[in-house]
Design a protein around this motif. Structure first.
Motif, PDB file in Angstrom:
ATOM      1  N   LYS A   1       0.844  -1.189   0.000  1.00 16.22           N
ATOM      2  CA  LYS A   1       0.000   0.000   0.000  1.00 16.22           C
ATOM      3  C   LYS A   1       0.883   1.245   0.000  1.00 16.22           C
ATOM      4  O   LYS A   1       1.967   1.256   0.581  1.00 16.22           O
ATOM      5  N   ILE A   2       0.405   2.269  -0.662  1.00 15.80           N
ATOM      6  CA  ILE A   2       1.163   3.511  -0.780  1.00 15.80           C
ATOM      7  C   ILE A   2       0.526   4.580   0.101  1.00 15.80           C
ATOM      8  O   ILE A   2      -0.684   4.828   0.022  1.00 15.80           O
ATOM      9  N   PHE A   3       1.344   5.208   0.948  1.00 12.48           N
ATOM     10  CA  PHE A   3       0.882   6.302   1.802  1.00 12.48           C
ATOM     11  C   PHE A   3       1.672   7.547   1.425  1.00 12.48           C
ATOM     12  O   PHE A   3       2.901   7.554   1.509  1.00 12.48           O
ATOM     13  N   SER A   4       0.963   8.583   0.994  1.00  9.90           N
ATOM     14  CA  SER A   4       1.683   9.763   0.492  1.00  9.90           C
ATOM     15  C   SER A   4       1.145  11.085   1.022  1.00  9.90           C
ATOM     16  O   SER A   4       1.770  12.121   0.816  1.00  9.90           O
ATOM     17  N   ASP A   5      -0.011  11.079   1.698  1.00  8.74           N
ATOM     18  CA  ASP A   5      -0.574  12.341   2.168  1.00  8.74           C
ATOM     19  C   ASP A   5      -1.250  12.133   3.521  1.00  8.74           C
ATOM     20  O   ASP A   5      -1.441  10.996   3.965  1.00  8.74           O
ATOM     21  N   ASN A   6      -1.620  13.252   4.136  1.00  7.08           N
ATOM     22  CA  ASN A   6      -2.192  13.189   5.474  1.00  7.08           C
ATOM     23  C   ASN A   6      -3.514  12.420   5.520  1.00  7.08           C
ATOM     24  O   ASN A   6      -4.373  12.578   4.652  1.00  7.08           O
ATOM     25  N   LYS A   7      -3.638  11.600   6.526  1.00  4.56           N
ATOM     26  CA  LYS A   7      -4.919  11.010   6.951  1.00  4.56           C
ATOM     27  C   LYS A   7      -4.962  11.221   8.452  1.00  4.56           C
ATOM     28  O   LYS A   7      -4.353  10.483   9.220  1.00  4.56           O
ATOM     29  N   LEU A   8      -5.662  12.266   8.888  1.00 10.02           N
ATOM     30  CA  LEU A   8      -5.561  12.727  10.268  1.00 10.02           C
ATOM     31  C   LEU A   8      -6.783  12.381  11.114  1.00 10.02           C
ATOM     32  O   LEU A   8      -6.898  12.862  12.244  1.00 10.02           O
ATOM     33  N   SER A   9      -7.676  11.567  10.601  1.00  5.20           N
ATOM     34  CA  SER A   9      -8.815  11.132  11.402  1.00  5.20           C
ATOM     35  C   SER A   9      -9.194   9.715  11.006  1.00  5.20           C
ATOM     36  O   SER A   9      -8.863   9.247   9.907  1.00  5.20           O
ATOM     37  N   GLY A  10      -9.875   9.049  11.914  1.00  9.44           N
ATOM     38  CA  GLY A  10     -10.307   7.688  11.639  1.00  9.44           C
ATOM     39  C   GLY A  10     -11.366   7.272  12.629  1.00  9.44           C
ATOM     40  O   GLY A  10     -11.643   7.979  13.618  1.00  9.44           O
ATOM     41  N   ASN A  11     -11.979   6.119  12.369  1.00  5.95           N
ATOM     42  CA  ASN A  11     -13.087   5.640  13.193  1.00  5.95           C
ATOM     43  C   ASN A  11     -12.847   4.227  13.680  1.00  5.95           C
ATOM     44  O   ASN A  11     -12.172   3.427  13.022  1.00  5.95           O
ATOM     45  N   SER A  12     -13.434   3.935  14.830  1.00  2.00           N
ATOM     46  CA  SER A  12     -13.494   2.582  15.363  1.00  2.00           C
ATOM     47  C   SER A  12     -14.837   2.452  16.058  1.00  2.00           C
ATOM     48  O   SER A  12     -15.048   3.035  17.127  1.00  2.00           O
ATOM     49  N   GLY A  13     -15.761   1.727  15.422  1.00  2.00           N
ATOM     50  CA  GLY A  13     -17.112   1.657  15.956  1.00  2.00           C
ATOM     51  C   GLY A  13     -17.747   3.032  15.961  1.00  2.00           C
ATOM     52  O   GLY A  13     -17.678   3.772  14.973  1.00  2.00           O
ATOM     53  N   ALA A  14     -18.323   3.407  17.091  1.00  2.00           N
ATOM     54  CA  ALA A  14     -18.971   4.710  17.211  1.00  2.00           C
ATOM     55  C   ALA A  14     -17.989   5.831  17.521  1.00  2.00           C
ATOM     56  O   ALA A  14     -18.366   7.006  17.563  1.00  2.00           O
ATOM     57  N   TYR A  15     -16.728   5.476  17.727  1.00  2.00           N
ATOM     58  CA  TYR A  15     -15.736   6.467  18.146  1.00  2.00           C
ATOM     59  C   TYR A  15     -14.876   6.932  16.973  1.00  2.00           C
ATOM     60  O   TYR A  15     -14.556   6.163  16.059  1.00  2.00           O
ATOM     61  N   SER A  16     -14.506   8.203  17.030  1.00  2.00           N
ATOM     62  CA  SER A  16     -13.573   8.765  16.058  1.00  2.00           C
ATOM     63  C   SER A  16     -12.453   9.470  16.809  1.00  2.00           C
ATOM     64  O   SER A  16     -12.610   9.860  17.973  1.00  2.00           O
TER      65      SER A  16
ATOM     66  N   PHE B   1       0.111   6.076  21.817  1.00  2.00           N
ATOM     67  CA  PHE B   1       0.261   6.495  20.419  1.00  2.00           C
ATOM     68  C   PHE B   1       1.643   6.086  19.937  1.00  2.00           C
ATOM     69  O   PHE B   1       2.656   6.445  20.538  1.00  2.00           O
ATOM     70  N   VAL B   2       1.675   5.319  18.848  1.00  2.00           N
ATOM     71  CA  VAL B   2       2.928   4.877  18.235  1.00  2.00           C
ATOM     72  C   VAL B   2       3.028   5.485  16.845  1.00  2.00           C
ATOM     73  O   VAL B   2       2.044   5.513  16.097  1.00  2.00           O
ATOM     74  N   MET B   3       4.211   5.985  16.501  1.00  2.00           N
ATOM     75  CA  MET B   3       4.471   6.477  15.152  1.00  2.00           C
ATOM     76  C   MET B   3       5.736   5.823  14.614  1.00  2.00           C
ATOM     77  O   MET B   3       6.702   5.619  15.353  1.00  2.00           O
ATOM     78  N   ILE B   4       5.716   5.503  13.312  1.00  2.00           N
ATOM     79  CA  ILE B   4       6.868   4.897  12.648  1.00  2.00           C
ATOM     80  C   ILE B   4       7.044   5.585  11.303  1.00  2.00           C
ATOM     81  O   ILE B   4       6.088   5.741  10.537  1.00  2.00           O
ATOM     82  N   SER B   5       8.283   5.995  11.018  1.00  2.00           N
ATOM     83  CA  SER B   5       8.554   6.658   9.741  1.00  2.00           C
ATOM     84  C   SER B   5       8.592   5.625   8.624  1.00  2.00           C
ATOM     85  O   SER B   5       9.075   4.508   8.797  1.00  2.00           O
ATOM     86  N   LEU B   6       8.071   5.998   7.466  1.00  2.00           N
ATOM     87  CA  LEU B   6       7.959   5.063   6.350  1.00  2.00           C
ATOM     88  C   LEU B   6       9.315   4.729   5.748  1.00  2.00           C
ATOM     89  O   LEU B   6       9.596   3.579   5.410  1.00  2.00           O
TER      90      LEU B   6
END
Length: 321
Positions: A182-197, A241-246
């Motif tokens: 999968k290619i990730f190239s731009d911001n995705k700054l929100s997401g959902n899990s069930g009723a929560y975002s 919160f975990v972050m990993i550089s591509l």
């Protein structure tokens, strides 16, 4: 005359004693100067009340000598040795001291566990956070099932007793059919899990290098804001919160604080590029995991100053991406 002679004889002794007392006081003051370090980044030091610019954790009192970086490592093994997709595999870790490899290494409990094991696919599309448990053989073992073939990376996150924090990285090869990357190239700054975002909002409007970034984390339930303080604890905290550089797979574990009902994540990006992130929190008795993609650019002087002030620079001083 006798008392004058006696006083003259005693004067050098008094001066010497006073000098010794002064030196002792100075040495005592020096001996009682306390050091404070980040429990996750022992190279970060400061004074009482400071927080780490890399992960946001409060610096802890640490006068004890810390073992040199690189003294500890994990001995890793997989059973079976050939990892197959869709099948259980036992992942085993034994902490070792390079200076005394025959001795058992005790680990401190951090966030309710002795080892936090982060597993990701090489393209950072898949993520898991699990915890090897101690066995009578002296190893820490956990069972995993990888969803597909391909290359994976394991980050073993732990702290040997009396030493600094350590993160070891392992490359894993999993047999079986590998999906297209999968290619990730731009911001995705929100997401959902069930009723929560969960939404990330950088204080300066973008993610940049060159300064500590303050990032608000906004939680909603069915579109309504949720006070982060009301969330159930997950591993001793309201969220992880975990972050990993591509590009180079730099691992960052950020510990968000809660301010005015929102999460406050602060960290420092060392390099520009694409980072993948995952937040985990407990709500309504369930663990929620939401992924993000963060595009980091090199900070200009105006952007760095704006980030420090907590607002965006003038529109003409930066370009939007």
């Amino acid at each position: 005359m006798k008392w004058i002679v006696l006083f003259a004889a005693m004067l050098p002794m008094a001066i010497a004693c006073n000098s010794i007392a002064t030196a002792d006081a100075e040495n005592s003051a020096t001996a009682h100067t306390h050091s404070f370090t980040c429990p996750m980044h022992p190279e970060v030091t400061g004074k009482e009340g400071d927080t780490c610019p890399k992960c946001g954790m409060k610096l802890e009192h640490s006068d004890a000598p810390v073992a040199a970086a690189g003294s500890y490592f994990m001995q890793f093994a997989a059973t079976p040795a050939v990892i197959a997709s869709g099948k259980d595999v036992a992942l085993s870790f034994i902490p070792k001291n390079r200076n005394a490899e025959g001795e058992q290494v005790a680990l401190d409990i951090e966030h309710e566990k002795k080892i936090h094991l982060i597993l990701v696919s090489e393209d950072l599309s898949w993520f898991d956070h699990i915890h090897p448990e101690y066995t009578s053989s002296g190893s820490y073992v956990v069972t995993e099932k990888f969803p597909a073939g391909g290359n994976y990376i394991a980050f073993a996150d732990y702290k040997p007793a009396g030493a600094g924090h350590v993160v070891d990285k392992f490359d894993l090869k999993v047999s079986g059919k590998a999906p297209a990357s999968k290619i990730f190239s731009d911001n995705k700054l929100s997401g959902n899990s069930g009723a929560y975002s969960f939404e990330l909002v950088p204080a300066a409007g973008r993610f940049i290098t060159g300064t500590t970034m303050h990032i608000a984390g906004v939680v909603k339930n069915n579109g309504q804001p949720v006070d982060a303080n009301t969330l159930e604890n997950y591993l001793g905290a309201k969220a992880h919160f975990v972050m990993i550089s591509l590009n180079d797979k730099e691992y960052m574990h950020v510990h968000p604080n809660v301010e005015n009902g929102r999460f406050d994540l602060h960290t420092t990006f060392s390099k520009p590029g694409i980072y993948r992130g995952w937040v985990q929190f407990n709500a309504d008795g369930s663990l929620h995991t939401i992924d993000f993609t963060i595009k980091v650019t090199a900070g200009t002087p105006a952007e760095i100053e704006a980030a420090k002030q907590g607002h965006e620079p003038d529109a003409h001083s930066h370009s939007h991406h």
